[in-house]
Motif scaffolding. Structure first.
Motif: not given
Length: 59
Positions: A46, A48-50, A52, A54
């Motif tokens: 994960n 990209l979620e961690l 990237s 906001p």
């Protein structure tokens, strides 16, 4: 005169410690998301979620 990092700003310059040029490293990052294919196994699924930024519009 000893060669320093700052003297070698050419992206095509081969870096012995890194085992590649800056151009190669950038291409690998675009293609694999890592320095090379064998390093992909060490990436967080994960990532990209961690890591990237906001979305500014979501406030």
């Amino acid at each position: 005169m000893q060669c320093t990092y700052y003297e070698n700003i050419d992206p095509q310059y081969y870096s012995s410690p890194n085992g590649m040029t800056l151009v190669q490293a950038r291409e690998n990052f675009i293609y694999f998301g890592a320095v090379d294919k064998s390093s992909v196994q060490f990436l967080e699924a994960n990532r990209l979620e961690l890591y990237s930024k906001p979305n500014e519009s979501s406030g």
